[in-house]
Structure formats: C-alpha cells, structure tokens
Design a protein around this motif. Structure first.
Motif, PDB file in Angstrom:
ATOM      1  N   PHE A 178       0.793  -1.154   0.032  1.00  0.00           N
ATOM      2  CA  PHE A 178       0.036   0.046   0.149  1.00  0.00           C
ATOM      3  C   PHE A 178       0.960   1.378  -0.174  1.00  0.00           C
ATOM      4  O   PHE A 178       1.401   1.596   1.161  1.00  0.00           O
ATOM      5  N   MET A 179       0.995   1.933  -1.131  1.00  0.00           N
ATOM      6  CA  MET A 179       1.770   2.995  -1.227  1.00  0.00           C
ATOM      7  C   MET A 179       1.397   4.398  -1.395  1.00  0.00           C
ATOM      8  O   MET A 179      -0.107   4.522  -1.649  1.00  0.00           O
ATOM      9  N   VAL A 180       2.120   5.407  -1.317  1.00  0.00           N
ATOM     10  CA  VAL A 180       1.886   6.751  -1.339  1.00  0.00           C
ATOM     11  C   VAL A 180       2.610   7.130  -2.716  1.00  0.00           C
ATOM     12  O   VAL A 180       3.717   7.228  -3.049  1.00  0.00           O
ATOM     13  N   SER A 181       1.823   7.307  -3.908  1.00  0.00           N
ATOM     14  CA  SER A 181       2.133   7.449  -5.259  1.00  0.00           C
ATOM     15  C   SER A 181       3.149   8.740  -5.512  1.00  0.00           C
ATOM     16  O   SER A 181       4.127   8.536  -6.230  1.00  0.00           O
ATOM     17  N   ARG A 182       2.883   9.739  -4.932  1.00  0.00           N
ATOM     18  CA  ARG A 182       3.711  11.007  -4.880  1.00  0.00           C
ATOM     19  C   ARG A 182       5.040  10.738  -4.372  1.00  0.00           C
ATOM     20  O   ARG A 182       6.101  11.330  -4.981  1.00  0.00           O
ATOM     21  N   SER A 183       5.323   9.889  -3.352  1.00  0.00           N
ATOM     22  CA  SER A 183       6.411   9.799  -2.629  1.00  0.00           C
ATOM     23  C   SER A 183       7.047   8.604  -2.940  1.00  0.00           C
ATOM     24  O   SER A 183       8.118   8.261  -2.702  1.00  0.00           O
ATOM     25  N   ARG A 184       6.326   7.664  -3.304  1.00  0.00           N
ATOM     26  CA  ARG A 184       7.007   6.171  -3.426  1.00  0.00           C
ATOM     27  C   ARG A 184       7.126   5.640  -1.937  1.00  0.00           C
ATOM     28  O   ARG A 184       7.549   4.648  -2.030  1.00  0.00           O
ATOM     29  N   ASP A 185       6.516   6.325  -0.801  1.00  0.00           N
ATOM     30  CA  ASP A 185       6.474   5.572   0.402  1.00  0.00           C
ATOM     31  C   ASP A 185       5.774   4.454   0.438  1.00  0.00           C
ATOM     32  O   ASP A 185       4.605   4.093  -0.373  1.00  0.00           O
ATOM     33  N   ILE A 186       6.167   3.287   1.018  1.00  0.00           N
ATOM     34  CA  ILE A 186       5.284   2.051   1.241  1.00  0.00           C
ATOM     35  C   ILE A 186       4.874   2.271   2.865  1.00  0.00           C
ATOM     36  O   ILE A 186       5.599   1.970   3.561  1.00  0.00           O
ATOM     37  N   ALA A 187       3.280   2.576   2.949  1.00  0.00           N
ATOM     38  CA  ALA A 187       2.947   2.576   4.165  1.00  0.00           C
ATOM     39  C   ALA A 187       2.842   1.069   4.809  1.00  0.00           C
ATOM     40  O   ALA A 187       2.994   1.069   6.025  1.00  0.00           O
ATOM     41  N   PHE A 188       2.539   0.312   3.903  1.00  0.00           N
ATOM     42  CA  PHE A 188       2.132  -1.046   4.381  1.00  0.00           C
ATOM     43  C   PHE A 188       2.681  -2.180   3.298  1.00  0.00           C
ATOM     44  O   PHE A 188       2.332  -2.135   2.371  1.00  0.00           O
ATOM     45  N   HIS A 189       3.624  -2.874   3.988  1.00  0.00           N
ATOM     46  CA  HIS A 189       4.158  -3.966   3.137  1.00  0.00           C
ATOM     47  C   HIS A 189       3.841  -5.201   3.846  1.00  0.00           C
ATOM     48  O   HIS A 189       4.442  -5.723   4.806  1.00  0.00           O
ATOM     49  N   MET A 190       3.165  -5.975   3.043  1.00  0.00           N
ATOM     50  CA  MET A 190       2.831  -7.548   3.334  1.00  0.00           C
ATOM     51  C   MET A 190       3.382  -8.326   2.575  1.00  0.00           C
ATOM     52  O   MET A 190       3.281  -8.623   1.331  1.00  0.00           O
TER      53      MET A 190
ATOM     54  N   CYS B 162      -8.731  -0.693   6.667  1.00  0.00           N
ATOM     55  CA  CYS B 162      -8.177   0.401   7.137  1.00  0.00           C
ATOM     56  C   CYS B 162      -8.987   0.893   8.437  1.00  0.00           C
ATOM     57  O   CYS B 162      -9.977   1.363   8.240  1.00  0.00           O
ATOM     58  N   GLY B 163      -8.153   0.957   9.509  1.00  0.00           N
ATOM     59  CA  GLY B 163      -8.839   1.889  10.638  1.00  0.00           C
ATOM     60  C   GLY B 163      -8.222   3.224  10.965  1.00  0.00           C
ATOM     61  O   GLY B 163      -6.984   3.501  10.266  1.00  0.00           O
ATOM     62  N   SER B 164      -8.484   3.883  12.026  1.00  0.00           N
ATOM     63  CA  SER B 164      -7.759   5.008  12.036  1.00  0.00           C
ATOM     64  C   SER B 164      -6.652   4.932  12.854  1.00  0.00           C
ATOM     65  O   SER B 164      -5.392   5.829  12.899  1.00  0.00           O
ATOM     66  N   GLU B 165      -6.075   3.755  13.368  1.00  0.00           N
ATOM     67  CA  GLU B 165      -4.924   3.370  13.980  1.00  0.00           C
ATOM     68  C   GLU B 165      -4.179   2.304  13.351  1.00  0.00           C
ATOM     69  O   GLU B 165      -2.968   2.252  13.417  1.00  0.00           O
ATOM     70  N   ARG B 166      -4.799   1.298  12.440  1.00  0.00           N
ATOM     71  CA  ARG B 166      -4.073   0.053  12.247  1.00  0.00           C
ATOM     72  C   ARG B 166      -4.865  -0.411  10.837  1.00  0.00           C
ATOM     73  O   ARG B 166      -6.019  -0.125  10.435  1.00  0.00           O
ATOM     74  N   PHE B 167      -4.042  -1.471  10.172  1.00  0.00           N
ATOM     75  CA  PHE B 167      -4.662  -2.056   9.301  1.00  0.00           C
ATOM     76  C   PHE B 167      -4.909  -3.515   9.874  1.00  0.00           C
ATOM     77  O   PHE B 167      -4.090  -3.876  10.648  1.00  0.00           O
ATOM     78  N   LYS B 168      -6.412  -3.893   9.777  1.00  0.00           N
ATOM     79  CA  LYS B 168      -6.667  -5.501  10.160  1.00  0.00           C
ATOM     80  C   LYS B 168      -6.946  -6.256   9.019  1.00  0.00           C
ATOM     81  O   LYS B 168      -7.502  -5.906   7.838  1.00  0.00           O
ATOM     82  N   VAL B 169      -6.289  -7.482   9.008  1.00  0.00           N
ATOM     83  CA  VAL B 169      -6.044  -8.154   7.864  1.00  0.00           C
ATOM     84  C   VAL B 169      -6.580  -9.408   8.154  1.00  0.00           C
ATOM     85  O   VAL B 169      -6.347 -10.197   9.130  1.00  0.00           O
TER      86      VAL B 169
ATOM     87  N   HIS C 100      -0.450   2.001  11.892  1.00  0.00           N
ATOM     88  CA  HIS C 100       0.097   2.890  10.983  1.00  0.00           C
ATOM     89  C   HIS C 100       1.534   3.655  11.302  1.00  0.00           C
ATOM     90  O   HIS C 100       1.761   3.715  12.447  1.00  0.00           O
ATOM     91  N   ARG C 101       2.355   3.310  10.510  1.00  0.00           N
ATOM     92  CA  ARG C 101       3.530   4.131  10.811  1.00  0.00           C
ATOM     93  C   ARG C 101       3.769   5.355   9.851  1.00  0.00           C
ATOM     94  O   ARG C 101       4.643   6.199  10.346  1.00  0.00           O
ATOM     95  N   LEU C 102       2.988   5.722   8.930  1.00  0.00           N
ATOM     96  CA  LEU C 102       2.915   6.853   8.117  1.00  0.00           C
ATOM     97  C   LEU C 102       1.908   7.875   8.818  1.00  0.00           C
ATOM     98  O   LEU C 102       0.575   7.365   9.050  1.00  0.00           O
ATOM     99  N   GLN C 103       2.400   8.982   9.132  1.00  0.00           N
ATOM    100  CA  GLN C 103       1.279   9.985   9.971  1.00  0.00           C
ATOM    101  C   GLN C 103       0.294  10.289   8.984  1.00  0.00           C
ATOM    102  O   GLN C 103      -1.031  10.156   9.651  1.00  0.00           O
ATOM    103  N   SER C 104       0.434  10.557   7.740  1.00  0.00           N
ATOM    104  CA  SER C 104      -0.818  10.772   7.053  1.00  0.00           C
ATOM    105  C   SER C 104      -1.172   9.516   6.052  1.00  0.00           C
ATOM    106  O   SER C 104      -1.057   9.524   4.919  1.00  0.00           O
ATOM    107  N   PHE C 105      -1.895   8.677   6.835  1.00  0.00           N
ATOM    108  CA  PHE C 105      -2.137   7.191   6.020  1.00  0.00           C
ATOM    109  C   PHE C 105      -3.283   7.388   5.127  1.00  0.00           C
ATOM    110  O   PHE C 105      -3.222   6.691   4.181  1.00  0.00           O
ATOM    111  N   ASN C 106      -4.087   8.603   5.196  1.00  0.00           N
ATOM    112  CA  ASN C 106      -4.912   8.936   4.088  1.00  0.00           C
ATOM    113  C   ASN C 106      -4.459   9.188   2.835  1.00  0.00           C
ATOM    114  O   ASN C 106      -5.087   9.392   1.701  1.00  0.00           O
ATOM    115  N   GLU C 107      -3.116   9.367   2.730  1.00  0.00           N
ATOM    116  CA  GLU C 107      -2.222   9.877   1.590  1.00  0.00           C
ATOM    117  C   GLU C 107      -2.052   8.416   0.632  1.00  0.00           C
ATOM    118  O   GLU C 107      -1.737   8.324  -0.415  1.00  0.00           O
TER     119      GLU C 107
END
Length: 303
Positions: free
Chosen positions: A205-217, A260-267, A279-286
């Motif tokens: 799950f990525m941020v296209s603008r920065s290429r950050d990977i917010a969640f890597h499974m 996606c929750g406000s604090e975490r992903f539930k799988v 969530h480790r990325l502060q703005s997970f809505n990105e």
C-alpha cells in the motif's frame, strides 16, 4: 461509470434496505459472500435470505435472523413451498447495537467462526439475496463466482449496487491507483492463488507521490512466515513476523480482506483474523496506490 475496455466497473451509490438482488452464477463450494454494514442503536431485528429464485416468494435456502428482543438470539431456518422448517437458534449474539460489522457467509462474523447451518435445500438452487430490517449495508461482495465473461461480472456488481469496484486483470506485477485513497473503515479484498512452486507474495500500500510504502505485506511461502513492514523516506522499518498461523501455502486459494482503521490495518484471510499492522505513516490517508508482485495469480480485487 462503467468501462468495459478496461474491465473496470464502478457504482458509487448505496442502495436502501430492504434489498433484493440476484447472485449471478449462483452459489457453489468455494464461493463466499462478504458483507459490511452497521447496526443502529434502536435495532429490533433484521434478516438475510438466500433465495432459490429472484422473487420474495421463492424458497429460502438460508434464513439468517438476528433478533434483539430482550432474549437476544440469532435464528436460522429454511422455507420450502411456503412451509418453514424447524428453527435453529443460538444466543451467542455476534452483533452489537450501534457498531459496524463484517460478515462472511457461510457464516463468519468479524473473522470468527460463528455458526454452521447444514444445507436443507440444494446449494445450486440459490439465485438471489434478500436483506431487510434494522440494518445499514455498505458493501456486498460475492467472491468466487464462475461467469462466462467480464461483462457478466460487471452486470452482477451493478445489480448489487453497493459501491463496488472490480477489475479483471492479467498476471502480476500489478499496480493500480486506489479510487478515493484509503480512509477509516475502507476495506480492500484480494482473491488469488499461490501456485505450486510459489516462494513469495508481496502486497504494497503506497503513496504514489513519494513512493513511500505505508504497509508492506510479504508472505514467504517456503519460510512459512508473513513479514510486515514499511518503507518511509527510502528506509525500511522494523519487521513484524510473529503470527499464530500462516494461511499461505502452495497450491492454495486465498480470500483476503484488508481493513483500514484510524490506527491500524486489520487483515483477515479466509475469514480468520490474521494480524493488525499499526500505521507508521502519519498521513495514512495519502495512501492511494496498490502494488502486487511475486508468485501469485490474482483473480479478483474489490476496492
């Protein structure tokens, strides 16, 4: 909108309850029905019927009826030629007033095994679904149906009309924007198979603008582990590896929901809660991009 050239179909309205709609392709072993909804505070009861036709008078293969009446219970039954069978009841109520729920039929609620209702009518007769009563439904997703072409799948999603996106796609690697990005209570469903000889699967799950990977499974089949991590600013974080089970193995299909929750992903995988990833990325809505690669065959994605 509906674009058959890209095998992508979307409908952005939420239908009201009561609901009655077809299940194209019918039911068979391996098909699952995923439902997201919420229960109002003033609930009395609601029901879900799996119908053997497309009218309210059709035989009912499964009648699922939670009742909040002071003796809270869930009633199961069937109805053939206008005659109801004997009721099965359980007082183990999995729903809570004022709270959201996720349900997978047959029958799992919020990832936990809840109740098994033995078939009384042939499964192959089921052709429609009916929902009525005190309930709000956001998503209905039928997974694993066999249809002759993608246009039929698009018709099914339009008929359900609960804001679904489905894509028919070829081999991995797969990369696509997530319509509307990620936000609390949004759930993605990924269905696929790990062929024999598979070694790894990677979902980002990525941020296209920065290429950050917010969640890597990263399920590693041969090692028997599912690695979770993030990569922010070009730097990988600390891996999570601990799990009570590993549902990924060679030659096996999987149905995965990532909420996606406000604090975490539930799988959840195959209806069972697998892990949470905070969530480790502060703005997970990105988060606005999904990438999948590795030794996997993807058959379905629902945004």
């Amino acid at each position: 909108s509906k674009d058959f050239n890209n095998d992508e179909y979307s409908l952005c309205t939420v239908q009201s309850i009561p609901y009655l709609g077809p299940i194209y392709g019918g039911l068979r072993e391996g098909v699952s029905i995923y439902i997201q909804g919420s229960i109002p505070e003033d609930i009395t009861r609601f029901f879900l019927n799996l119908l053997c036709g497309e009218s309210e008078s059709s035989d009912i293969a499964l009648h699922f009826n939670p009742r909040f009446d002071g003796w809270d219970k869930v009633v199961f039954n069937s109805c053939e030629e206008g005659s109801w069978g004997s009721e099965d009841k359980t007082r183990d109520m999995p729903f809570s007033k004022g709270e959201a729920f996720e349900m997978v039929i047959v029958i799992k609620v919020n990832g936990n095994d809840f109740y098994t209702f033995q078939h009384r009518l042939p499964l192959e007769r089921v052709r429609a679904m009916q929902i009525a009563g005190d309930v709000c439904i956001q998503t209905i997703n039928v997974i694993g149906v066999r249809l002759p072409e993608h246009e039929a799948l698009g018709s099914m999603l339009w008929a359900l009309g609960f804001g679904l996106w489905a894509l028919g796609f070829g081999p991995v690697p797969y990369s696509n924007m997530i319509p509307g990005g990620m936000y609390p209570k949004r759930t993605l469903i990924i269905r696929g198979m790990l062929p024999y000889g598979a070694e790894r699967l990677c979902i980002n799950f990525m941020v296209s603008r920065s290429r950050d990977i917010a969640f890597h499974m990263n399920p590693r089949v041969r090692e028997g582990v599912v690695v979770r991590n993030s990569m922010i600013g070009g730097n990988w974080g600390q891996e999570d590896r601990e799990l009570s089970m590993n549902p990924f193995s060679e030659g096996q299909y999987f149905d995965m929901s990532i909420r996606c929750g406000s604090e975490r992903f539930k799988v959840f995988v195959n209806g069972q809660h697998l892990f949470d990833f905070f969530h480790r990325l502060q703005s997970f809505n990105e988060i606005d991009m999904l990438e999948i690669e590795g030794d996997v065959q993807i058959s379905y994605i629902h945004f």
